[in-house]
Design an enzyme around this catalytic site. Structure first.
Site, PDB file in Angstrom:
ATOM      1  N   LYS A 281       0.843  -1.197   0.000  1.00 17.25           N
ATOM      2  CA  LYS A 281       0.000   0.000   0.000  1.00 17.25           C
ATOM      3  C   LYS A 281       0.879   1.247   0.000  1.00 17.25           C
ATOM      4  CE  LYS A 281      -1.849   2.554   3.317  1.00 17.25           C
ATOM      5  NZ  LYS A 281      -1.856   3.865   2.665  1.00 17.25           N
TER       6      LYS A 281
ATOM      7  N   GLY B 255       7.466   4.986   7.521  1.00 14.19           N
ATOM      8  CA  GLY B 255       6.636   6.172   7.724  1.00 14.19           C
ATOM      9  C   GLY B 255       6.900   6.788   9.077  1.00 14.19           C
ATOM     10  N   SER B 256       5.877   7.437   9.599  1.00  7.88           N
ATOM     11  CA  SER B 256       6.072   8.228  10.820  1.00  7.88           C
ATOM     12  C   SER B 256       6.082   7.348  12.067  1.00  7.88           C
ATOM     13  CB  SER B 256       4.933   9.243  10.930  1.00  7.88           C
ATOM     14  OG  SER B 256       3.707   8.548  11.040  1.00  7.88           O
TER      15      SER B 256
ATOM     16  N   GLY C  66       3.831   4.140  13.116  1.00  8.43           N
ATOM     17  CA  GLY C  66       4.585   2.947  13.518  1.00  8.43           C
ATOM     18  C   GLY C  66       4.091   2.405  14.858  1.00  8.43           C
TER      19      GLY C  66
ATOM     20  N   GLU D 100      10.485   1.211   9.840  1.00 13.44           N
ATOM     21  CA  GLU D 100      11.474   2.251   9.523  1.00 13.44           C
ATOM     22  C   GLU D 100      10.782   3.588   9.731  1.00 13.44           C
ATOM     23  OE1 GLU D 100      14.508   1.837   9.048  1.00 13.44           O
ATOM     24  OE2 GLU D 100      14.753  -0.211   8.337  1.00 13.44           O
TER      25      GLU D 100
ATOM     26  N   CYS E 102      14.289  10.595   5.637  1.00 12.41           N
ATOM     27  CA  CYS E 102      14.130  10.099   7.011  1.00 12.41           C
ATOM     28  C   CYS E 102      15.426  10.275   7.794  1.00 12.41           C
ATOM     29  CB  CYS E 102      13.691   8.652   6.998  1.00 12.41           C
ATOM     30  SG  CYS E 102      14.715   7.602   5.966  1.00 12.41           S
TER      31      CYS E 102
ATOM     32  N   GLU F 232      11.106  16.453  14.149  1.00 11.43           N
ATOM     33  CA  GLU F 232      11.569  16.217  12.770  1.00 11.43           C
ATOM     34  C   GLU F 232      10.851  17.205  11.855  1.00 11.43           C
ATOM     35  OE1 GLU F 232      10.004  12.638  10.929  1.00 11.43           O
ATOM     36  OE2 GLU F 232      11.870  12.381   9.832  1.00 11.43           O
TER      37      GLU F 232
HETATM   38  P1  NAD Z   1       2.786   8.386   7.632  1.00 16.44           P
HETATM   39  O1  NAD Z   1       3.152   7.522   8.776  1.00 16.44           O
HETATM   40  O2  NAD Z   1       1.744   9.403   7.827  1.00 16.44           O
HETATM   41  O3  NAD Z   1       2.257   7.477   6.417  1.00 16.44           O
HETATM   42  C1  NAD Z   1       3.021   6.410   5.905  1.00 16.44           C
HETATM   43  C2  NAD Z   1       2.098   5.305   5.435  1.00 16.44           C
HETATM   44  O4  NAD Z   1       1.420   4.737   6.553  1.00 16.44           O
HETATM   45  C3  NAD Z   1       0.993   5.759   4.488  1.00 16.44           C
HETATM   46  O5  NAD Z   1       0.839   4.765   3.497  1.00 16.44           O
HETATM   47  C4  NAD Z   1      -0.213   5.852   5.392  1.00 16.44           C
HETATM   48  O6  NAD Z   1      -1.446   5.713   4.699  1.00 16.44           O
HETATM   49  C5  NAD Z   1       0.019   4.705   6.345  1.00 16.44           C
HETATM   50  N1  NAD Z   1      -0.580   4.822   7.673  1.00 16.44           N
HETATM   51  C6  NAD Z   1      -0.796   5.968   8.385  1.00 16.44           C
HETATM   52  N2  NAD Z   1      -1.322   5.657   9.591  1.00 16.44           N
HETATM   53  C7  NAD Z   1      -1.394   4.305   9.645  1.00 16.44           C
HETATM   54  C8  NAD Z   1      -1.830   3.394  10.641  1.00 16.44           C
HETATM   55  N3  NAD Z   1      -2.269   3.804  11.823  1.00 16.44           N
HETATM   56  N4  NAD Z   1      -1.772   2.070  10.370  1.00 16.44           N
HETATM   57  C9  NAD Z   1      -1.296   1.624   9.191  1.00 16.44           C
HETATM   58  N5  NAD Z   1      -0.890   2.452   8.195  1.00 16.44           N
HETATM   59  C10 NAD Z   1      -0.935   3.774   8.430  1.00 16.44           C
HETATM   60  O7  NAD Z   1       4.158   8.986   7.119  1.00 16.44           O
HETATM   61  P2  NAD Z   1       4.435  10.010   5.913  1.00 16.44           P
HETATM   62  O8  NAD Z   1       3.983  11.364   6.327  1.00 16.44           O
HETATM   63  O9  NAD Z   1       3.908   9.428   4.648  1.00 16.44           O
HETATM   64  O10 NAD Z   1       6.029   9.959   5.834  1.00 16.44           O
HETATM   65  C11 NAD Z   1       6.862  10.774   6.567  1.00 16.44           C
HETATM   66  C12 NAD Z   1       7.509  10.021   7.706  1.00 16.44           C
HETATM   67  O11 NAD Z   1       8.115   8.823   7.233  1.00 16.44           O
HETATM   68  C13 NAD Z   1       8.637  10.805   8.344  1.00 16.44           C
HETATM   69  O12 NAD Z   1       8.561  10.673   9.741  1.00 16.44           O
HETATM   70  C14 NAD Z   1       9.895  10.115   7.831  1.00 16.44           C
HETATM   71  O13 NAD Z   1      11.018  10.286   8.634  1.00 16.44           O
HETATM   72  C15 NAD Z   1       9.431   8.711   7.762  1.00 16.44           C
HETATM   73  N6  NAD Z   1      10.284   7.912   6.866  1.00 16.44           N
HETATM   74  C16 NAD Z   1      11.138   6.989   7.414  1.00 16.44           C
HETATM   75  C17 NAD Z   1      12.017   6.264   6.607  1.00 16.44           C
HETATM   76  C18 NAD Z   1      12.962   5.244   7.180  1.00 16.44           C
HETATM   77  O14 NAD Z   1      13.487   4.425   6.425  1.00 16.44           O
HETATM   78  N7  NAD Z   1      13.242   5.241   8.466  1.00 16.44           N
HETATM   79  C19 NAD Z   1      12.013   6.488   5.228  1.00 16.44           C
HETATM   80  C20 NAD Z   1      11.126   7.424   4.696  1.00 16.44           C
HETATM   81  C21 NAD Z   1      10.265   8.132   5.539  1.00 16.44           C
END
Ligand code: NAD
Length: 477
Positions: A177, A228-229, A233, A250, A284, A381
């Protein structure tokens, strides 16, 4: 429906389920951040699509696993060729939905493909652990089953490829997804890969956070690999509890960089700039707070501003653009909020770059000094093209301030003296401590966070093995 001009994509890609391209009656609009206009409408997968995807992935799993690693690696090599053949189309979609310059979009895909190439040539042998008169023991690595992959908006295809590759090589089937903000290139990738993969091996579902939550809870999915965030996570970790899913998380970072007092400022400035501000600051493991010796602060600030002056901000489709817009309006406003708050607290925005007139989510390159560690721009961040610069006089103090965070993705030390830098780097609480670079990721080196930056690693044999379970064969003699 929007009043915007016709979508650029002639035909928006569909979901991929069981080898079929599927459309839905409900759609989500995807905005081009360089114009603020809708450029595509994509399917919004519901519960029925998730059920169909899980069913297809489970049905495809036994024969995919039964192929054996060598045959699967051959197929992954075909995937690499297929994506390379279509790299221009995919890079265009990444630029349209994510905003980054076209060459950087192609670079993102290329980097993902180099990862796939490596996973396709990494062997996972059965380990003969003991073979004596008493016992014979083998340690096998088996696929976990069905993998659910959930990705963020900053590197849509890189993150997708980094998850698809190891999942498939190790014999899992996968449901991926993408972020609802950047689903188009990933959906198109799913369509293309059906030419190389058996039906049901790879499903792509576009949808919102609810779809991610449903994947996390689904008993037919055995592992979630998430980028993601931290917020999401943590939600995934608790949502995965009732079905005890394997997890790789991650998450975000608030990486510190420490410049030592022996640096050649001019020689280092360019690398330091890009460490912090590549991908419009949305990396990230980008450098997000910079600690510099007080007596060198002016020279470093000036050198960074000299680089910043050369940066051309604009639509990623235009020639000569170095930095595109922030990917979405919410993030743009968040970044503006951090800067306004810092100014309100007395910060000195000593460099603010130019942005194009008109619509689009552009934010100037912004360099900030005169701040302390307590303000949100430093504590959190920022994930935008803004760098706070902080001063120190005592290296122990700098290390303590760098480590004073709940996050621990990366960190870096900058120095002319490698040994001295290594000593400081070894004191930093981070998944990766770089010296004279930041962030550099390659698919042969494990990457992951400590503290609240994540769980487990991606990349390298260690990351690949996260897609497997142990199976031990133990024979009494
Ligand atoms: P986000 O967490 O809002 O969304 C990421 C994904 O998770 C999306 O597909 C979203 O629909 C899904 N999602 C959101 N809430 C969810 C839940 N409760 N359960 C399951 N899925 C859910 O993050 P974003 O705003 O898209 O990305 C930015 C963040 O990602 C920043 O904090 C960045 O540092 C982090 N990031 C980390 C890495 C890494 O490798 N450590 C790499 C890239 C980005």
């Amino acid at each position: 429906m929007s009043n915007s001009p016709a979508p650029v994509a002639d035909k928006a890609p569909g979901l991929t389920i069981d080898g079929q391209i599927v459309t839905t009656s409900v759609v989500n609009r995807v905005i081009n951040p360089a114009t603020g206009e809708v450029f595509a409408e994509v399917p919004d997968a519901g519960v029925e699509h998730l059920e169909a995807a899980v069913d297809a992935a489970r049905r495809a799993a036994p024969s995919w696993r039964g192929l054996g690693i060598a045959a699967r690696q051959d197929i992954v090599r075909n995937v690499v060729e297929l994506v390379r053949t279509n790299i221009d189309e995919l890079a265009m979609l990444v630029t349209l939905e994510q905003g980054k310059p076209l060459a950087k979009a192609a670079g993102e895909i290329d980097s993902g493909l180099r990862g796939l190439g490596r996973y396709a040539s990494t062997d996972i042998p059965v380990e003969i652990f003991r073979d004596n008169d008493d016992e014979y023991i083998e340690i096998h690595r088996e696929p976990v089953g069905v993998v659910g992959a959930i990705t963020a908006w900053n590197y849509p295809l890189l993150l997708a490829l980094w998850k698809i590759g190891p999942a498939l090589v190790t014999g899992n089937t996968i449901i991926l997804k993408p972020s609802p903000l950047t689903p188009v290139a990933t959906l198109r990738l799913g369509e293309l890969l059906q030419q190389a993969l058996p039906a049901g091996v790879l499903q792509i579902l576009s949808g919102g956070d609810d779809l991610g939550r449903a994947m996390t809870a689904h008993p037919g999915i055995n592992k979630i690999t998430f980028t993601g965030s931290e917020r999401a996570g943590k939600s995934i970790m608790s949502g995965a509890g009732p079905t005890l899913k394997r997890l790789t998380l991650e998450l975000g970072g608030n990486d510190a960089g420490i410049v030592l007092d022996d640096v050649d400022v001019a020689a280092m400035a360019d690398d330091l700039y890009w460490a912090a501000l590549s991908n419009c600051g949305a990396v990230c493991a980008g450098l997000k707070r910079l600690y510099v010796p007080a007596h060198l602060a002016s020279a470093i600030e000036e050198a960074l501003a000299e680089v910043a002056k050369t940066i051309v901000v604009g639509n990623g489709l235009d020639e000569g653009v170095d930095m595109g817009p922030i990917q979405n309006r919410t993030q743009l406003e968040k970044v503006r909020g951090y800067v306004d708050d810092a100014v309100h607290r007395g910060a000195d925005v000593y460099f603010r770059g130019e942005v194009p007139d008109g619509p689009g989510y552009f934010h100037p390159v912004t360099l900030v000094r005169g701040v302390d560690d307590t303000i949100p721009l430093v504590r959190e961040e920022q994930f935008g093209p803004v760098l706070p610069i902080l001063t120190y006089t005592d290296i122990d103090d700098a290390v303590e301030r760098a480590n004073n965070s709940d996050l621990g993705l990366g960190a870096s030390v900058w120095s002319a003296d490698e040994q001295r830098a290594v000593q400081v780097a070894n004191r930093l609480e981070a998944g990766t401590a770089w010296v004279n670079q930041h962030p550099v990721l390659t698919s042969d080196v494990p990457f992951g966070g400590v503290k609240q930056s994540g769980l487990g690693v991606e990349q390298s044999i260690h990351g690949i093995l996260e897609y497997t379970n142990f199976r031990v064969l133990r024979v009494k003699r």
